[in-house]
Write a protein that holds these residues in place. Structure first.
Motif, PDB file in Angstrom:
ATOM      1  N   LEU B  22       1.729 -31.626   4.832  1.00  0.00           N
ATOM      2  CA  LEU B  22       1.221 -31.255   6.035  1.00  0.00           C
ATOM      3  C   LEU B  22       1.437 -29.764   5.557  1.00  0.00           C
ATOM      4  O   LEU B  22       1.038 -28.410   6.747  1.00  0.00           O
ATOM      5  N   THR B  23       2.886 -29.625   5.913  1.00  0.00           N
ATOM      6  CA  THR B  23       2.898 -27.633   5.383  1.00  0.00           C
ATOM      7  C   THR B  23       2.247 -27.178   4.233  1.00  0.00           C
ATOM      8  O   THR B  23       2.144 -26.075   4.036  1.00  0.00           O
ATOM      9  N   PHE B  24       1.971 -27.800   3.262  1.00  0.00           N
ATOM     10  CA  PHE B  24       0.544 -27.355   2.449  1.00  0.00           C
ATOM     11  C   PHE B  24      -0.343 -27.181   3.002  1.00  0.00           C
ATOM     12  O   PHE B  24      -0.884 -26.421   2.795  1.00  0.00           O
ATOM     13  N   GLY B  25      -1.511 -28.275   4.626  1.00  0.00           N
ATOM     14  CA  GLY B  25      -2.172 -27.637   4.955  1.00  0.00           C
ATOM     15  C   GLY B  25      -1.808 -26.386   5.630  1.00  0.00           C
ATOM     16  O   GLY B  25      -2.595 -25.160   5.608  1.00  0.00           O
ATOM     17  N   CYS B  26      -1.134 -25.973   6.389  1.00  0.00           N
ATOM     18  CA  CYS B  26      -0.375 -24.556   7.181  1.00  0.00           C
ATOM     19  C   CYS B  26      -0.012 -23.657   6.087  1.00  0.00           C
ATOM     20  O   CYS B  26      -0.647 -22.527   6.288  1.00  0.00           O
ATOM     21  N   PHE B  27      -0.344 -23.827   4.648  1.00  0.00           N
ATOM     22  CA  PHE B  27      -0.573 -22.567   4.048  1.00  0.00           C
ATOM     23  C   PHE B  27      -1.616 -22.208   3.537  1.00  0.00           C
ATOM     24  O   PHE B  27      -1.913 -21.581   3.830  1.00  0.00           O
ATOM     25  N   ILE B  28      -1.800 -23.294   3.286  1.00  0.00           N
ATOM     26  CA  ILE B  28      -3.614 -23.233   2.734  1.00  0.00           C
ATOM     27  C   ILE B  28      -4.823 -22.660   4.392  1.00  0.00           C
ATOM     28  O   ILE B  28      -5.226 -22.078   4.067  1.00  0.00           O
ATOM     29  N   THR B  29      -3.743 -22.576   5.403  1.00  0.00           N
ATOM     30  CA  THR B  29      -5.335 -22.525   6.485  1.00  0.00           C
ATOM     31  C   THR B  29      -4.888 -20.389   6.298  1.00  0.00           C
ATOM     32  O   THR B  29      -5.270 -20.074   7.185  1.00  0.00           O
ATOM     33  N   THR B  30      -3.490 -20.302   5.983  1.00  0.00           N
ATOM     34  CA  THR B  30      -3.303 -18.902   6.308  1.00  0.00           C
ATOM     35  C   THR B  30      -3.387 -17.827   4.609  1.00  0.00           C
ATOM     36  O   THR B  30      -2.560 -17.139   4.889  1.00  0.00           O
ATOM     37  N   ALA B  31      -3.508 -18.673   3.522  1.00  0.00           N
ATOM     38  CA  ALA B  31      -3.272 -18.224   2.467  1.00  0.00           C
ATOM     39  C   ALA B  31      -3.917 -16.412   2.100  1.00  0.00           C
ATOM     40  O   ALA B  31      -3.652 -15.833   1.174  1.00  0.00           O
ATOM     41  N   PHE B  32      -5.587 -16.822   2.172  1.00  0.00           N
ATOM     42  CA  PHE B  32      -6.245 -15.644   2.057  1.00  0.00           C
ATOM     43  C   PHE B  32      -6.191 -15.333   3.460  1.00  0.00           C
ATOM     44  O   PHE B  32      -7.502 -14.001   2.963  1.00  0.00           O
ATOM     45  N   LYS B  33      -5.939 -15.075   4.420  1.00  0.00           N
ATOM     46  CA  LYS B  33      -5.583 -14.007   5.456  1.00  0.00           C
ATOM     47  C   LYS B  33      -5.420 -12.822   4.809  1.00  0.00           C
ATOM     48  O   LYS B  33      -4.376 -12.031   4.242  1.00  0.00           O
ATOM     49  N   ILE B 156       3.796 -18.008  -0.620  1.00  0.00           N
ATOM     50  CA  ILE B 156       3.872 -16.527  -0.934  1.00  0.00           C
ATOM     51  C   ILE B 156       4.108 -15.695  -0.129  1.00  0.00           C
ATOM     52  O   ILE B 156       3.662 -15.814   1.066  1.00  0.00           O
ATOM     53  N   LEU B 157       5.299 -14.538  -0.779  1.00  0.00           N
ATOM     54  CA  LEU B 157       5.808 -13.619   0.311  1.00  0.00           C
ATOM     55  C   LEU B 157       5.075 -11.810  -0.257  1.00  0.00           C
ATOM     56  O   LEU B 157       4.507 -11.773  -1.284  1.00  0.00           O
ATOM     57  N   PRO B 158       3.897 -12.065   0.793  1.00  0.00           N
ATOM     58  CA  PRO B 158       2.645 -10.475  -0.118  1.00  0.00           C
ATOM     59  C   PRO B 158       3.954  -9.629   0.213  1.00  0.00           C
ATOM     60  O   PRO B 158       4.088  -9.297   2.052  1.00  0.00           O
ATOM     61  N   LEU B 159       2.966  -8.502   0.017  1.00  0.00           N
ATOM     62  CA  LEU B 159       3.663  -7.506  -0.225  1.00  0.00           C
ATOM     63  C   LEU B 159       2.486  -6.960   0.169  1.00  0.00           C
ATOM     64  O   LEU B 159       1.743  -6.145  -0.276  1.00  0.00           O
ATOM     65  N   VAL B 160       2.600  -6.293   1.785  1.00  0.00           N
ATOM     66  CA  VAL B 160       1.345  -5.475   2.330  1.00  0.00           C
ATOM     67  C   VAL B 160       1.952  -3.751   2.088  1.00  0.00           C
ATOM     68  O   VAL B 160       2.691  -3.185   3.398  1.00  0.00           O
ATOM     69  N   VAL B 161       0.586  -2.907   1.808  1.00  0.00           N
ATOM     70  CA  VAL B 161       0.571  -1.099   1.863  1.00  0.00           C
ATOM     71  C   VAL B 161      -0.378  -1.279   3.556  1.00  0.00           C
ATOM     72  O   VAL B 161      -1.261  -1.617   3.127  1.00  0.00           O
ATOM     73  N   GLY B 162       0.406  -0.550   4.503  1.00  0.00           N
ATOM     74  CA  GLY B 162      -0.791  -0.506   5.620  1.00  0.00           C
ATOM     75  C   GLY B 162      -1.543   0.742   5.395  1.00  0.00           C
ATOM     76  O   GLY B 162      -1.415   1.454   4.165  1.00  0.00           O
ATOM     77  N   SER B 163      -2.758   1.135   6.531  1.00  0.00           N
ATOM     78  CA  SER B 163      -4.040   1.368   6.257  1.00  0.00           C
ATOM     79  C   SER B 163      -3.589   3.182   6.520  1.00  0.00           C
ATOM     80  O   SER B 163      -4.754   3.646   6.181  1.00  0.00           O
ATOM     81  N   GLY B 164      -2.260   3.771   6.807  1.00  0.00           N
ATOM     82  CA  GLY B 164      -2.652   4.896   7.119  1.00  0.00           C
ATOM     83  C   GLY B 164      -1.297   5.640   6.123  1.00  0.00           C
ATOM     84  O   GLY B 164      -0.404   4.888   6.457  1.00  0.00           O
ATOM     85  N   HIS B 165      -1.760   6.268   5.951  1.00  0.00           N
ATOM     86  CA  HIS B 165      -0.722   7.358   5.509  1.00  0.00           C
ATOM     87  C   HIS B 165      -0.669   8.891   5.556  1.00  0.00           C
ATOM     88  O   HIS B 165      -1.741   9.224   5.739  1.00  0.00           O
ATOM     89  N   VAL B 166      -0.057  10.069   5.988  1.00  0.00           N
ATOM     90  CA  VAL B 166       0.790  11.295   5.623  1.00  0.00           C
ATOM     91  C   VAL B 166       0.982  11.769   4.641  1.00  0.00           C
ATOM     92  O   VAL B 166       1.596  11.560   4.277  1.00  0.00           O
ATOM     93  N   SER B 167       0.014  12.730   4.234  1.00  0.00           N
ATOM     94  CA  SER B 167       1.120  13.824   3.398  1.00  0.00           C
ATOM     95  C   SER B 167       1.033  14.794   3.449  1.00  0.00           C
ATOM     96  O   SER B 167       0.478  15.649   4.294  1.00  0.00           O
ATOM     97  N   LEU B 168       2.118  15.433   3.218  1.00  0.00           N
ATOM     98  CA  LEU B 168       2.573  17.006   4.094  1.00  0.00           C
ATOM     99  C   LEU B 168       3.233  17.253   2.342  1.00  0.00           C
ATOM    100  O   LEU B 168       3.883  17.114   1.594  1.00  0.00           O
ATOM    101  N   PRO B 169       3.498  18.868   2.485  1.00  0.00           N
ATOM    102  CA  PRO B 169       4.164  19.233   1.189  1.00  0.00           C
ATOM    103  C   PRO B 169       5.125  19.440   2.120  1.00  0.00           C
ATOM    104  O   PRO B 169       5.838  20.599   3.630  1.00  0.00           O
ATOM    105  N   PHE B 170       6.333  20.366   1.302  1.00  0.00           N
ATOM    106  CA  PHE B 170       8.145  20.161   1.740  1.00  0.00           C
ATOM    107  C   PHE B 170       8.443  21.854   1.990  1.00  0.00           C
ATOM    108  O   PHE B 170       7.065  22.499   1.627  1.00  0.00           O
ATOM    109  N   PRO B 171       8.781  22.136   2.455  1.00  0.00           N
ATOM    110  CA  PRO B 171       9.150  23.529   2.849  1.00  0.00           C
ATOM    111  C   PRO B 171       9.723  24.089   2.018  1.00  0.00           C
ATOM    112  O   PRO B 171      10.116  23.386   0.071  1.00  0.00           O
ATOM    113  N   GLU B 172       9.810  25.905   1.460  1.00  0.00           N
ATOM    114  CA  GLU B 172       9.652  26.652   0.298  1.00  0.00           C
ATOM    115  C   GLU B 172      11.247  26.706  -0.717  1.00  0.00           C
ATOM    116  O   GLU B 172      11.642  27.059  -0.972  1.00  0.00           O
TER     117      GLU B 172
END
Lengths: 103, 180
Positions: B22-33, B156-172
């Motif tokens: 059953l635990t393997f089944g639980c893993f399989i239902t969410t492995a490719f999400k 498994i423990l996936p590491l996911v990067v969110g799909s929003g990011h912000v780029s900015l220049p730093f002060p002089e």
């Protein structure tokens, strides 16, 4: 103190053991399927575990104590012969039966 | 199966095997999400200082103070196989000394059952934004991204990067706050 537990009869005959095994396998498999589906719907794996544990408890109650339904087919032993000089002829067949009993 | 102990033994072993399946089944239902969610990050202020960094070998290093707003809505990630999320905000940039720098500025642990619609405003960074040298001043491009680590019940423990990011220049220059 252990002798108290040893004196309670807990045996089942062979057909009874087969029935007991089928019963507990069936109960646990059914509770596993129900638990998996319910956990999937409610989105909590904890419920799956609880339902399987419930199935385990039910099958413990049904198969661990030696209920009369497991003793319906007792082995047909030979009748006990009176202790005369013919006893020395009967010992070998009884020994074979004893070997079969301790599975 | 003649004694209680022998029956109890087979029963218990069978239950454990069933539980493993059953635990393997639980893993399989969410492995490719797909566990990515759009994230909105905004930076309101950046302050740059040049201070002694006692953990590094050089005299003085750049230290940045970033004030940011975050509003990720992480509800779609939580399902029956997720125990908690470890969210962290990281800054990524390039300098003359090193071609890739990644610094974690802030993190949070979200346990299943916590409020998942975070709306954080004017957050200060939790950890020091030290640079390895003086590469933050006048840096044209510093990218802040929100990533998370999904801790499952099984699998498994996936590491996911969110799909929003912000780029900015730093002060002089140092000790001058730059507002965005």
């Amino acid at each position: 103190m252990l002798s108290i537990f040893k004196s309670i009869p807990t045996h089942m005959d062979y057909k009874g053991q087969k029935l007991a095994e089928q019963i507990f396998q069936g109960v646990i498999l059914i509770s596993a399927v129900i638990g998996f589906v319910y956990g999937l719907i409610v989105e909590q794996f904890g419920w799956t575990v609880y339902i399987v544990l419930g199935g385990f408890a039910v099958s413990c109650l049904l198969t661990l104590p030696p209920w009369p339904m497991y003793r319906k087919n007792p082995l047909p032993w030979q009748p006990v012969l009176p202790e005369t000089s013919a006893e020395s002829n009967q010992k070998p067949p009884e020994n074979i039966q004893k070997k079969k009993k301790h599975k | 199966m003649n004694t209680v102990l022998s029956r109890a033994n087979s029963l218990f072993a069978f239950s454990l095997s069933v539980m493993a399946v059953l635990t393997f089944g639980c893993f399989i239902t969410t492995a490719f999400k797909d566990r990515r969610v759009p994230v909105d990050i905004r930076v309101s202020r950046v302050l740059l200082k040049n201070v002694d960094d006692f953990t590094g070998p050089r005299e003085r290093s750049d230290l940045g103070f970033v004030t940011f707003d975050l509003s990720p809505h992480l509800q779609p990630i939580f399902d029956w196989n997720v125990k908690q999320l470890f969210i962290y905000l990281s800054a990524e940039y390039a300098t003359k000394a090193n071609s890739l720098n990644q610094v974690v500025l802030w993190d949070k642990i979200l346990i299943r059952g916590d409020n998942t619609k975070l709306n954080l405003k004017d957050m200060k960074s939790k950890y020091f934004f030290f640079d390895d040298g003086n590469g933050l001043r006048s840096n044209k491009n510093i990218t802040l991204t929100l990533s998370w680590n999904v801790v499952p019940n099984a699998g498994i423990l996936p590491l996911v990067v969110g799909s929003g990011h912000v780029s900015l220049p730093f002060p002089e220059s140092y000790e001058n706050t730059k507002s965005y």
